[in-house]
Scaffold this motif. Structure first.
Motif, PDB file in Angstrom:
ATOM      1  N   LEU A 177      -0.974   7.415   0.684  1.00 12.95           N
ATOM      2  CA  LEU A 177      -1.832   7.607   1.845  1.00 12.95           C
ATOM      3  C   LEU A 177      -1.030   8.203   3.001  1.00 12.95           C
ATOM      4  N   LEU A 178      -1.602   9.241   3.625  1.00 17.11           N
ATOM      5  CA  LEU A 178      -0.950   9.954   4.720  1.00 17.11           C
ATOM      6  C   LEU A 178      -1.732   9.772   6.019  1.00 17.11           C
ATOM      7  N   VAL A 190       0.857  -1.183   0.000  1.00 14.82           N
ATOM      8  CA  VAL A 190       0.000   0.000   0.000  1.00 14.82           C
ATOM      9  C   VAL A 190       0.898   1.239   0.000  1.00 14.82           C
ATOM     10  N   PRO A 191       0.721   2.148  -0.954  1.00 13.50           N
ATOM     11  CA  PRO A 191       1.569   3.343  -0.994  1.00 13.50           C
ATOM     12  C   PRO A 191       1.267   4.263   0.192  1.00 13.50           C
ATOM     13  N   VAL A 192       2.230   4.394   1.100  1.00 15.71           N
ATOM     14  CA  VAL A 192       2.037   5.197   2.303  1.00 15.71           C
ATOM     15  C   VAL A 192       3.285   6.028   2.568  1.00 15.71           C
ATOM     16  N   VAL A 193       3.107   7.093   3.347  1.00 15.42           N
ATOM     17  CA  VAL A 193       4.235   7.867   3.823  1.00 15.42           C
ATOM     18  C   VAL A 193       5.092   6.968   4.712  1.00 15.42           C
ATOM     19  N   ARG A 194       6.429   7.178   4.684  1.00 15.11           N
ATOM     20  CA  ARG A 194       7.333   6.272   5.386  1.00 15.11           C
ATOM     21  C   ARG A 194       8.046   6.976   6.532  1.00 15.11           C
ATOM     22  N   PRO A 195       8.196   6.285   7.668  1.00 19.13           N
ATOM     23  CA  PRO A 195       8.991   6.842   8.768  1.00 19.13           C
ATOM     24  C   PRO A 195      10.444   7.052   8.337  1.00 19.13           C
ATOM     25  N   TYR A 196      11.080   8.023   8.946  1.00 15.09           N
ATOM     26  CA  TYR A 196      12.494   8.318   8.671  1.00 15.09           C
ATOM     27  C   TYR A 196      13.345   7.196   9.255  1.00 15.09           C
ATOM     28  N   ARG A 214      10.053  13.285   3.849  1.00 13.84           N
ATOM     29  CA  ARG A 214       9.274  14.270   3.092  1.00 13.84           C
ATOM     30  C   ARG A 214       9.023  13.721   1.696  1.00 13.84           C
ATOM     31  N   LEU A 215       7.788  13.824   1.247  1.00 15.05           N
ATOM     32  CA  LEU A 215       7.417  13.327  -0.074  1.00 15.05           C
ATOM     33  C   LEU A 215       7.835  14.316  -1.158  1.00 15.05           C
ATOM     34  N   ALA A 216       7.988  13.805  -2.356  1.00 16.36           N
ATOM     35  CA  ALA A 216       8.247  14.686  -3.498  1.00 16.36           C
ATOM     36  C   ALA A 216       7.079  15.643  -3.669  1.00 16.36           C
TER      37      ALA A 216
END
Length: 297
Positions: A200-201, A75-81, A101-103
């Motif tokens: 997804l955020l 699932v396309p999601v924001v990723r932890p650093y 940070r996303l593009a």
């Protein structure tokens, strides 16, 4: 209790960055101020979320785990650093999490961009860790208490009664969809359309509950926040079902409206615009004026 404003959030962010070995965030840009203060650190290319209170620590910890789990299932999601441990940093008890940070966005997200993400999420098996229920109304007391002395006590009592009524009604709902993993705040603002498509955020409300929760959100947005009817039809067409056909729709809608009105209360101290919006929402609920437009905060 100290007010949670931008100044306070920046102090907490600075402490968390120091603990994490990140550069001084003096030039960080504030992106949002709500349940969390969200900052773009600039360099490194990291976004930080500063929780409003220590009570959000477990939710922040779960959000990091959920992000890794969803990414592992495609699932396309924001990723932890990933340069930091998968745990919130604590600053005076407040949880602070750091994310890649996303593009830059290719365009604003639309409701139809949400449908495939929800489809993917709703098809997943249960995760290997516990998810709580999506109790929309659990934070109402905290939100209302934070506005004590700034909002009309009669409005507070009204929202508490609504909370109790809808809590009882929601317990009796019979779902149309199979119960399982949900996003919990499924709105286009929580989707980022980057060069590789929608992502997804804001995974802090991911829960195990009625999947109708994820569909009622957009239906209410069409009614209250001005989402065009055509956009809503595209969303339901892509998802394959309109939750407004479900007999339980009015209950979940009423619960979410109660929560949304109460949420604004915490912004009312020192913010005349938030106070005006709080009054607008409560007045429309009192009179049953479902056509009254609400404005996001």
């Amino acid at each position: 209790m100290l007010p949670f404003d931008e100044g306070r959030a920046r102090l907490l962010l600075a402490r968390a960055c120091e603990s994490a070995g990140l550069p001084d965030p003096a030039d960080a840009r504030l992106l949002a101020l709500g349940e969390n203060a969200v900052f773009d650190l600039g360099d490194p290319a990291v976004v930080a979320k500063v929780g409003r209170g220590p009570e959000l620590s477990e939710r922040a910890r779960r959000e990091l785990a959920v992000a890794d789990w969803l990414a592992g299932h495609g699932v396309p999601v924001v990723r932890p650093y990933e340069a930091l441990p998968a745990e919130p940093q604590l600053a005076h008890g407040h949880p602070v999490t750091f994310w890649h940070r996303l593009a830059p966005a290719e365009r604003p997200a639309r409701p139809v961009d949400l449908a495939p993400l929800l489809h993917a999420l709703h098809r997943l098996p249960d995760p290997p860790f516990a998810l709580g229920r999506r109790d929309l109304l659990a934070p109402v007391e905290r939100w209302l208490a934070s506005a004590e002395g700034h909002v009309d006590p009669a409005d507070v009592d009204f929202l508490r009664r609504r909370r109790d009524d809808f809590t009882a009604a929601a317990a009796e709902l019979v779902p149309h969809l199979k119960t399982g993993t949900i996003h919990g705040d499924a709105l286009p603002r929580n989707v980022h359309v980057g060069p590789d498509g929608p992502v997804l955020l804001d995974l802090e409300f991911v829960a195990h509950d009625l999947r109708e929760h994820d569909l009622v959100v957009l239906a209410l947005s069409q009614d209250r926040y001005g989402v065009p009817e055509e956009d809503y039809r595209e969303f339901t067409g892509a998802y394959g079902w309109d939750v407004r056909e479900w007999p339980g729709f009015a209950v979940l809608r009423g619960a979410r409206e109660t929560a949304s009105a109460s949420w604004v209360a915490q912004q009312a101290p020192g913010n005349p615009a938030a106070l005006a919006e709080f009054r607008r929402r409560v007045d429309s609920l009192r009179t049953g004026a479902t056509e009254v437009r609400w404005y996001p905060f």
